[in-house]
Design an enzyme around this catalytic site. Structure first.
Site, PDB file in Angstrom:
ATOM      1  N   HIS A 224      -8.877  -3.956  13.415  1.00  0.00           N
ATOM      2  CA  HIS A 224      -8.158  -4.737  12.701  1.00  0.00           C
ATOM      3  C   HIS A 224      -7.715  -6.107  13.206  1.00  0.00           C
ATOM      4  O   HIS A 224      -6.607  -5.851  14.164  1.00  0.00           O
ATOM      5  CB  HIS A 224      -6.890  -3.624  12.384  1.00  0.00           C
ATOM      6  CG  HIS A 224      -5.984  -4.088  11.292  1.00  0.00           C
ATOM      7  ND1 HIS A 224      -4.350  -4.088  11.122  1.00  0.00           N
ATOM      8  CD2 HIS A 224      -6.081  -4.866  10.298  1.00  0.00           C
ATOM      9  CE1 HIS A 224      -4.068  -4.524  10.317  1.00  0.00           C
ATOM     10  NE2 HIS A 224      -4.875  -5.118   9.655  1.00  0.00           N
TER      11      HIS A 224
ATOM     12  N   LYS B 173      -1.820 -12.278  12.537  1.00  0.00           N
ATOM     13  CA  LYS B 173      -3.255 -12.338  12.663  1.00  0.00           C
ATOM     14  C   LYS B 173      -3.704 -13.712  11.883  1.00  0.00           C
ATOM     15  O   LYS B 173      -4.484 -14.262  12.483  1.00  0.00           O
ATOM     16  CB  LYS B 173      -3.987 -11.007  12.221  1.00  0.00           C
ATOM     17  CG  LYS B 173      -3.662  -9.937  13.202  1.00  0.00           C
ATOM     18  CD  LYS B 173      -4.451  -8.711  12.556  1.00  0.00           C
ATOM     19  CE  LYS B 173      -3.952  -8.095  11.030  1.00  0.00           C
ATOM     20  NZ  LYS B 173      -2.488  -7.941  11.185  1.00  0.00           N
ATOM     21  N   THR B 174      -3.380 -13.685  10.625  1.00  0.00           N
ATOM     22  CA  THR B 174      -3.672 -14.660   9.656  1.00  0.00           C
ATOM     23  C   THR B 174      -3.179 -16.091  10.090  1.00  0.00           C
ATOM     24  O   THR B 174      -3.856 -16.917  10.023  1.00  0.00           O
ATOM     25  CB  THR B 174      -3.328 -14.336   8.166  1.00  0.00           C
ATOM     26  OG1 THR B 174      -3.888 -13.049   7.996  1.00  0.00           O
ATOM     27  CG2 THR B 174      -3.944 -15.322   7.262  1.00  0.00           C
TER      28      THR B 174
ATOM     29  N   SER C 251       0.649  -5.405  10.686  1.00  0.00           N
ATOM     30  CA  SER C 251       1.236  -6.526   9.511  1.00  0.00           C
ATOM     31  C   SER C 251       2.354  -7.200   9.857  1.00  0.00           C
ATOM     32  O   SER C 251       3.225  -6.887  10.357  1.00  0.00           O
ATOM     33  CB  SER C 251       1.455  -5.749   8.275  1.00  0.00           C
ATOM     34  OG  SER C 251       1.604  -6.462   7.192  1.00  0.00           O
TER      35      SER C 251
ATOM     36  N   ARG D 235       0.871  -1.152  -0.024  1.00  0.00           N
ATOM     37  CA  ARG D 235       0.058   0.000  -0.059  1.00  0.00           C
ATOM     38  C   ARG D 235       0.630   1.273   0.004  1.00  0.00           C
ATOM     39  O   ARG D 235       2.201   1.216   0.376  1.00  0.00           O
ATOM     40  CB  ARG D 235      -0.792   0.011   1.241  1.00  0.00           C
ATOM     41  CG  ARG D 235      -2.120  -0.843   1.094  1.00  0.00           C
ATOM     42  CD  ARG D 235      -2.995  -1.120   2.217  1.00  0.00           C
ATOM     43  NE  ARG D 235      -2.294  -1.713   3.396  1.00  0.00           N
ATOM     44  CZ  ARG D 235      -1.829  -0.801   4.071  1.00  0.00           C
ATOM     45  NH1 ARG D 235      -1.841   0.185   4.325  1.00  0.00           N
ATOM     46  NH2 ARG D 235      -0.990  -1.789   5.314  1.00  0.00           N
TER      47      ARG D 235
ATOM     48  N   ASP E  48      -8.671 -10.707   9.312  1.00  0.00           N
ATOM     49  CA  ASP E  48      -8.087  -9.275   9.350  1.00  0.00           C
ATOM     50  C   ASP E  48      -9.060  -8.261   9.671  1.00  0.00           C
ATOM     51  O   ASP E  48      -8.583  -7.249  10.273  1.00  0.00           O
ATOM     52  CB  ASP E  48      -7.685  -9.171   7.825  1.00  0.00           C
ATOM     53  CG  ASP E  48      -6.642  -7.860   7.750  1.00  0.00           C
ATOM     54  OD1 ASP E  48      -5.592  -7.987   8.485  1.00  0.00           O
ATOM     55  OD2 ASP E  48      -6.932  -6.906   7.031  1.00  0.00           O
TER      56      ASP E  48
ATOM     57  N   LYS F   9      -8.108  -2.267   2.028  1.00  0.00           N
ATOM     58  CA  LYS F   9      -7.888  -1.695   3.025  1.00  0.00           C
ATOM     59  C   LYS F   9      -8.873  -0.156   2.934  1.00  0.00           C
ATOM     60  O   LYS F   9      -9.173   0.328   3.895  1.00  0.00           O
ATOM     61  CB  LYS F   9      -6.649  -1.255   3.060  1.00  0.00           C
ATOM     62  CG  LYS F   9      -5.868  -2.567   3.996  1.00  0.00           C
ATOM     63  CD  LYS F   9      -6.567  -2.785   5.250  1.00  0.00           C
ATOM     64  CE  LYS F   9      -5.898  -3.652   6.267  1.00  0.00           C
ATOM     65  NZ  LYS F   9      -5.512  -5.116   6.103  1.00  0.00           N
TER      66      LYS F   9
ATOM     67  N   ARG G  86       1.537 -12.528  -1.394  1.00  0.00           N
ATOM     68  CA  ARG G  86       0.235 -12.498  -0.707  1.00  0.00           C
ATOM     69  C   ARG G  86      -0.639 -13.638  -1.645  1.00  0.00           C
ATOM     70  O   ARG G  86      -0.399 -13.806  -2.799  1.00  0.00           O
ATOM     71  CB  ARG G  86      -0.472 -11.330  -0.346  1.00  0.00           C
ATOM     72  CG  ARG G  86       0.299 -10.155   0.154  1.00  0.00           C
ATOM     73  CD  ARG G  86      -0.276 -10.499   1.491  1.00  0.00           C
ATOM     74  NE  ARG G  86       0.265  -9.332   2.481  1.00  0.00           N
ATOM     75  CZ  ARG G  86      -0.232  -8.848   3.706  1.00  0.00           C
ATOM     76  NH1 ARG G  86      -1.242  -9.886   3.973  1.00  0.00           N
ATOM     77  NH2 ARG G  86       0.354  -8.231   4.363  1.00  0.00           N
TER      78      ARG G  86
HETATM   79  N1  LIG Z   1       6.265 -17.213  16.399  1.00  0.00           N
HETATM   80  C1  LIG Z   1       5.327 -16.886  15.118  1.00  0.00           C
HETATM   81  N2  LIG Z   1       4.035 -16.518  15.518  1.00  0.00           N
HETATM   82  C2  LIG Z   1       3.325 -15.978  14.289  1.00  0.00           C
HETATM   83  N3  LIG Z   1       3.979 -15.765  12.947  1.00  0.00           N
HETATM   84  C3  LIG Z   1       5.170 -16.319  12.631  1.00  0.00           C
HETATM   85  C4  LIG Z   1       5.953 -16.759  13.998  1.00  0.00           C
HETATM   86  N4  LIG Z   1       7.247 -17.019  13.277  1.00  0.00           N
HETATM   87  C5  LIG Z   1       7.200 -16.710  12.073  1.00  0.00           C
HETATM   88  N5  LIG Z   1       5.889 -16.390  11.614  1.00  0.00           N
HETATM   89  C6  LIG Z   1       5.330 -15.871  10.345  1.00  0.00           C
HETATM   90  O1  LIG Z   1       5.068 -14.461  10.352  1.00  0.00           O
HETATM   91  C7  LIG Z   1       4.012 -14.185   9.389  1.00  0.00           C
HETATM   92  C8  LIG Z   1       2.988 -13.625   9.989  1.00  0.00           C
HETATM   93  O2  LIG Z   1       2.076 -13.020   9.262  1.00  0.00           O
HETATM   94  P1  LIG Z   1       0.684 -12.996   8.989  1.00  0.00           P
HETATM   95  O3  LIG Z   1       0.047 -12.956   7.556  1.00  0.00           O
HETATM   96  O4  LIG Z   1      -0.004 -13.864  10.098  1.00  0.00           O
HETATM   97  O5  LIG Z   1       0.489 -11.463   9.571  1.00  0.00           O
HETATM   98  P2  LIG Z   1      -0.924 -10.602   9.596  1.00  0.00           P
HETATM   99  O6  LIG Z   1      -0.933 -10.314  11.100  1.00  0.00           O
HETATM  100  O7  LIG Z   1      -1.981 -11.156   9.393  1.00  0.00           O
HETATM  101  O8  LIG Z   1      -0.568  -9.343   8.825  1.00  0.00           O
HETATM  102  P3  LIG Z   1      -1.308  -8.420   7.611  1.00  0.00           P
HETATM  103  O9  LIG Z   1      -2.427  -7.514   8.375  1.00  0.00           O
HETATM  104  O10 LIG Z   1      -0.492  -7.665   6.745  1.00  0.00           O
HETATM  105  O11 LIG Z   1      -2.385  -9.479   6.947  1.00  0.00           O
HETATM  106  C9  LIG Z   1       3.774 -15.325   8.592  1.00  0.00           C
HETATM  107  O12 LIG Z   1       4.711 -15.451   7.546  1.00  0.00           O
HETATM  108  C10 LIG Z   1       4.267 -16.414  10.007  1.00  0.00           C
HETATM  109  O13 LIG Z   1       4.753 -17.728   9.057  1.00  0.00           O
HETATM  110  O1  LIG Z   2      -3.401  -4.228   3.518  1.00  0.00           O
HETATM  111  C1  LIG Z   2      -2.156  -4.709   3.091  1.00  0.00           C
HETATM  112  O2  LIG Z   2      -1.629  -4.775   2.014  1.00  0.00           O
HETATM  113  C2  LIG Z   2      -1.885  -5.863   4.086  1.00  0.00           C
HETATM  114  C3  LIG Z   2      -2.530  -6.100   5.448  1.00  0.00           C
HETATM  115  O3  LIG Z   2      -3.334  -6.744   5.425  1.00  0.00           O
HETATM  116  C4  LIG Z   2      -2.071  -4.883   6.139  1.00  0.00           C
HETATM  117  O4  LIG Z   2      -1.163  -4.160   5.907  1.00  0.00           O
HETATM  118  O5  LIG Z   2      -2.620  -4.909   7.377  1.00  0.00           O
HETATM  119 CA   LIG Z   3      -3.262 -10.977   7.463  1.00  0.00          CA
HETATM  120 MN   LIG Z   4      -4.181  -6.382   7.669  1.00  0.00          MN
END
Ligand SMILES: Nc1ncnc2c1ncn2[C@@H]1O[C@H](COP(=O)(O)OP(=O)(O)OP(=O)(O)O)[C@@H](O)[C@H]1O
Ligand SMILES: O=C([O-])CC(=O)C(=O)O
Ligand SMILES: [Ca+2]
Ligand SMILES: [Mn+2]
Length: 665
Positions: free
Chosen positions: A343, A365-366, A361, A179, A380, A324, A445
């Site tokens: 979020h 979360k995911t 990010s 973004r 998310d 977003k 992604r």
């Molecule tokens: N201990 C851990 N706990 C959680 N995630 C981990 C850990 N170690 C490594 N990772 C890695 O960190 C990343 C966490 O990314 P995730 O997609 O869950 O982020 P998000 O919070 O959903 O962000 P976004 O809002 O950008 O989608 C993944 O690639 C995961 O494999």
């Molecule tokens: O918005 C995006 O590109 C990815 C995301 O989920 C974040 O940054 O929270």
């Molecule tokens: Ca996510």
């Molecule tokens: Mn997000």
């Protein structure tokens, strides 16, 4: 067959001797294993046989529309189609010309499915009569195509589109692979101005109404100039009472499939009754903004207008802007209805216990809400209202960097036909994806519909949360892997929204950088963070939720010395939160942050629970802890003047819930 052939022979060529085609076989021994020939005289006819019309979704006349202008008056198929196209023409209308474009449904060069001329004056304020060539041009609309159709469109006309060995559609998002928050603009207008957060720390950079129209016109003219545009009519929010209708107009099949996956997909019946959208996105991201336009500081502009209920995207094809942008919209609309927008990820145990996962990010979360032992409500964006939680979206958007089947099996298996895979690298022959390859970007992604996760909870709603988990990826390695928070501490950490990332390693920088993002998503909130924080405190108190701070980042030292927390350990910690056992544990308190840390967690080595035990260099630990505490304090100064929900006691309590230490010692 052969006897018919023989008869033809006889009737066609009379007088000639009949040729015996049975070659002495008796007719009860059928040696002819050929299938009937195709019922077509030429290739065009053959191709037309291959594809049949979709069955109408609703038997005509059986519809009983609830409310709306059409209630009680059953519409014919043609009338319905005409109204739908008229609505799209209105969306695509230039505001300086008298009418919307002439809209044709279907691809150029094909027999149109339906068409409508945009002649009906729809906007009495139109300033100019139009006699330009663009008014003569048809706009071909590809409306709510299926994933298969969108694959074909992408493969036909978008460079960088491939089918991976797993069946996903690999795409490139172009020059932008993330973004562009600095290019986001929010129109300052009387209907929303006083509700919004402006100024220092706010993501809302002001734009005036006139400039918005300049960019909107640029986007609309660009979209209408194309051979074809994609239109998606979909929903946001699984809570039926607070469902929002969105229309996404875009230039790329990639964008249409991305939103098909990420928003809630209407049933054919719901689509027929869709009517006028509540919000429209004009994604002209392939086309730059005009930098001579006021407020433009780059070629990219992402503009939200709450009064017009529109968003314009110029100069970035990164699809996450749409996701977003709609989230920002919900961050405005929902709190006005007393519903908290979050979020966060969200899942539910078999017993109905709901957990929210907040975090910036990349904090998990995911990854952590996708749990084989629990039902996924969403990864998310959620709403927390009087009836419980609801997912805003209809899909998930998972990070793919270093993805492995062993560590994240459900996400791995969700990458199949229908999934959009952004900016990944794959083998030129086998089309097998190499998830460790960052050649295009580190932010690779996958966007897939939520039902691709086998234990998704559909409809994506649940009761009030029991646990609220704040995730931080602490690259300083000083926060404990898990701690239990008091309510003021929860507010303090929610408003702080901390995580730490490691800046570009290639130039030798190994220092972690602290990031603070209010409400764990400052880029998306529209009002002041304390507004959301006050609502969270009120809901947590009312429903008796417990909050936890979980460090998914470094252990045993900062980045460079220690290592990232093993995902398996984090999962054990999360399990212990869900099953209630952690609530029963014994706790000790950390210095400075005063966090309550359990002395034991099933399946996790006890040495790592208190960070200072896992650091070899104790002085380095104390110095780093103080450094981080200082950064927290500095950041929190921005909020110290605000009263949460008008209650100044709460503010004092929240301030005291932050780190306390003597700078000199
Ligand atoms: N201990 C851990 N706990 C959680 N995630 C981990 C850990 N170690 C490594 N990772 C890695 O960190 C990343 C966490 O990314 P995730 O997609 O869950 O982020 P998000 O919070 O959903 O962000 P976004 O809002 O950008 O989608 C993944 O690639 C995961 O494999
Ligand atoms: O918005 C995006 O590109 C990815 C995301 O989920 C974040 O940054 O929270
Ligand atoms: Ca996510
Ligand atoms: Mn997000």
């Amino acid at each position: 067959m052969s006897s018919t052939g023989a008869e033809l022979h006889v009737s066609g060529l009379q007088g000639l001797t009949k040729i015996d085609t049975t070659m002495g076989r008796t007719s009860d021994v059928c040696a002819d294993d050929s299938v009937p020939t195709v019922r077509a005289q030429n290739l065009d006819e053959l191709h037309s046989l291959q594809v049949k019309k979709s069955a109408p979704s609703t038997p005509r006349g059986s519809l009983t529309p609830k409310g709306g202008a059409t209630a009680g008056t059953p519409r014919s198929d043609e009338e319905r189609q005409r109204q739908q196209l008229q609505s799209i023409s209105t969306s695509l209308a230039s505001l300086t010309r008298e009418s919307g474009p002439q809209v044709v449904r279907g691809e150029p060069g094909k027999v149109p499915i339906a068409s409508v001329t945009g002649r009906a004056a729809y906007d009495p304020r139109a300033r100019f009569q139009d006699t330009s060539d663009s008014a003569l041009k048809f706009t071909h609309v590809l409306y709510n195509l299926s994933p298969a159709e969108l694959y074909e469109q992408a493969l036909k006309s978008e460079k960088g589109s491939y089918i991976t060995s797993a069946g996903a559609l690999a795409t490139l998002s172009g020059a932008k692979t993330g973004r562009s928050p600095k290019d986001k603009r929010v129109v300052s207008e009387e209907s929303s101005r006083d509700d919004l957060w402006w100024g220092k720390g706010s993501p809302n950079i002001e734009m005036d109404e006139e400039t918005f129209l300049v960019n909107r016109e640029r986007a609309v003219d660009y979209l209408n100039s194309l051979d074809k545009v994609f239109v998606n009519d979909q929903f946001l929010n699984w809570d039926p009472e607070n469902r929002i209708k969105v229309r996404i107009i875009s230039a790329r099949a990639y964008h249409s499939l991305f939103m098909h996956n990420m928003c809630i997909r209407p049933t054919p019946e719901e689509l027929e009754e869709f009517g006028t959208p509540d919000f429209t996105i004009y994604n002209a991201g392939k086309f730059p903004c005009n930098r001579y336009t006021h407020y433009m500081t780059s070629s990219t502009s992402v503009d939200v207008n709450l009064k017009r209920k529109e968003m314009v995207i110029l100069g970035t094809q990164y699809a996450g802007e749409m996701k977003k942008g709609l989230f920002s919209l919900m961050h405005y609309l929902m709190p006005k209805r007393g519903i908290l927008s979050l979020h966060s990820g969200c899942n539910m145990g078999k017993a109905g216990d709901v957990a929210l996962f907040f975090g910036l990010s990349g904090t998990g979360k995911t990854t952590l809400s996708t749990d084989q032992n629990r039902l996924l409500i969403g990864d998310d964006e959620h709403c927390w209202g009087d009836g419980g939680v609801s997912n805003i979206e209809g899909g998930c958007y998972a990070k793919c960097i270093d993805l492995s089947k062993e560590r994240e099996p459900d996400i791995w298996d969700a990458i199949k036909f229908g999934t959009v895979l952004e900016n990944v690298v794959f083998d030129e022959h086998t089309r097998e994806v190499d998830y460790s390859d960052k050649s295009v970007t580190e932010n690779t992604r996958a966007a897939y519909p939520i039902e691709f996760i086998p234990n998704a909870k559909i409809p994506c709603v649940g009761p009030h949360p029991r646990n609220v988990i704040l995730l931080a990826c602490d690259a300083f390695g000083v926060l404990p892997p898990v701690s239990k928070l008091t309510l003021p501490q929860t507010m303090y950490h929610f408003i702080s929204g901390y995580t730490a990332i490691v800046a570009g390693t290639e130039d030798g920088v190994t220092e972690p950088t602290a990031t603070f993002s209010a409400c764990f998503g400052a880029a998306f909130i529209m009002m002041h963070p304390t507004k959301y924080a006050a609502m969270l405190a009120e809901k947590m108190q009312k429903h008796g939720a417990t909050a936890w701070l979980v460090n998914t980042g470094w252990s045993g030292g900062s980045y460079g010395v220690g290592s990232r927390m093993k995902l398996a350990y984090t999962r054990r910690i999360i399990d212990a939160i869900h099953d209630g056992s952690l609530l029963e544990a014994e706790y000790t308190e950390t210095p400075i942050f005063s966090l309550h840390v359990p002395t034991a967690v099933d399946g996790v080595p006890s040495e790592i629970l208190m960070p200072e035990n896992s650091w070899k260099d104790k002085q380095a630990y104390t110095d780093t802890l103080k450094k981080l505490a200082g950064l927290f304090q500095k950041n929190f100064c921005n909020f110290a003047d605000y009263e949460v929900g008008g209650d100044s006691n709460l503010t004092q309590e929240i301030l005291q819930a932050g780190p306390v230490f003597d700078q000199a010692s």
